[in-house]
Design an enzyme around this catalytic site. Sequence first.
Site, PDB file in Angstrom:
ATOM      1  N   GLU A 264       0.823  -1.214   0.000  1.00 24.61           N
ATOM      2  CA  GLU A 264       0.000   0.000   0.000  1.00 24.61           C
ATOM      3  C   GLU A 264       0.859   1.268   0.000  1.00 24.61           C
ATOM      4  OE1 GLU A 264      -3.074  -0.072  -0.622  1.00 24.61           O
ATOM      5  OE2 GLU A 264      -3.216  -2.245  -0.476  1.00 24.61           O
TER       6      GLU A 264
ATOM      7  N   HIS B  14       2.060   2.251  -3.424  1.00 25.97           N
ATOM      8  CA  HIS B  14       1.072   2.996  -4.220  1.00 25.97           C
ATOM      9  C   HIS B  14       1.196   4.497  -3.953  1.00 25.97           C
ATOM     10  CE1 HIS B  14      -1.031  -0.289  -6.017  1.00 25.97           C
ATOM     11  NE2 HIS B  14      -1.567  -0.752  -4.899  1.00 25.97           N
TER      12      HIS B  14
ATOM     13  N   GLU C   2      -0.965  -2.886  -9.665  1.00 27.48           N
ATOM     14  CA  GLU C   2      -0.968  -3.867  -8.580  1.00 27.48           C
ATOM     15  C   GLU C   2       0.274  -4.767  -8.660  1.00 27.48           C
ATOM     16  OE1 GLU C   2      -2.851  -3.825  -6.026  1.00 27.48           O
ATOM     17  OE2 GLU C   2      -4.088  -2.193  -6.807  1.00 27.48           O
TER      18      GLU C   2
END
Length: 305
Positions: free
Chosen positions: A141, A144, A214
């Site tokens: 995460e 990102h 992803e």
Amino acid sequence: MQSRFRSDRRLTVRMTVTMFLLGLLYVAFVAALIVLLKSWLLVVVLVGAMFVAQFWFSDRIAMFAMHGQVVERDEYPELHAVVDRLCAIADMPKPVVAVSNMDMPNAFATGRNPDHAVVCVTTGLLRRLEPTELEGVLAHELSHVAHKDVAVITIASFLGVIAGLIVRFAFYSQLFGGRRDQNTAVVFAAVMGVSAAVYAISFLLIRALSRYRELAADRAAALLTGRPSALASALTKVSGDIARIPTKDLRTAQAFNAFYFTPATGKEPGIERFFSTHPTLEQRLEQLGRISAELGEAAAPGKAG
């Protein structure tokens, strides 16, 4: 500030191309609405206001929808400790840490830039994962945020949201609006047709970018932590547990699939994988297996790559 997450040139190129194509689509969409509705001021003001609202308040919108609550260090000391350690290794600002009281095991990051970001995990995820697995998910995460693809997805999603809302508005207006003259009906039909086409094109562009980002986040997290196997274990565990959650309990969450660690679909996609926000579990595990082989058994935990 440049973080120590390994840069991904292919991700940057894909984000640039996607934003360029969506920008052209955005201009064409607004121009078409102005021609059809014959009021450039109304169109520009409404679309501009909604864009600003989504970009600046996207983190709050996502947190509200997923029942996320900001948590302090004394409430979740172990969670904060993992985020602190990863941010120190990655040399990036620490995001706001939040927890969502949901049984669905998942996590997401949101925010317009690394200085205004939120990383949220569900209580279901915290309950199911081992510390090293949780570290892998949080590194995913954080990547990102570091790669700024959270902001790009937020901006990219805006056009599809607007087009979708217009399609719904036009449909229900036609359904419940009573009789209209022929010219009005033609304009409504044209607006619906343009909006539907814009929604379909933006949908496909965003899905293609989302699947690659992803894989990029998995790769960056594995290289930062030096533990691809831990991330693979978390992926397998989370995907398996989500598959056992009733579909009706996942429906609310599915609107935010593009932001999740793993999609709230409840099953591995078949033909619909071409429209999925995420690559398949097999693709993700295969990539992590290759990284694990490249790093070797002697890879040091926390190595920044």
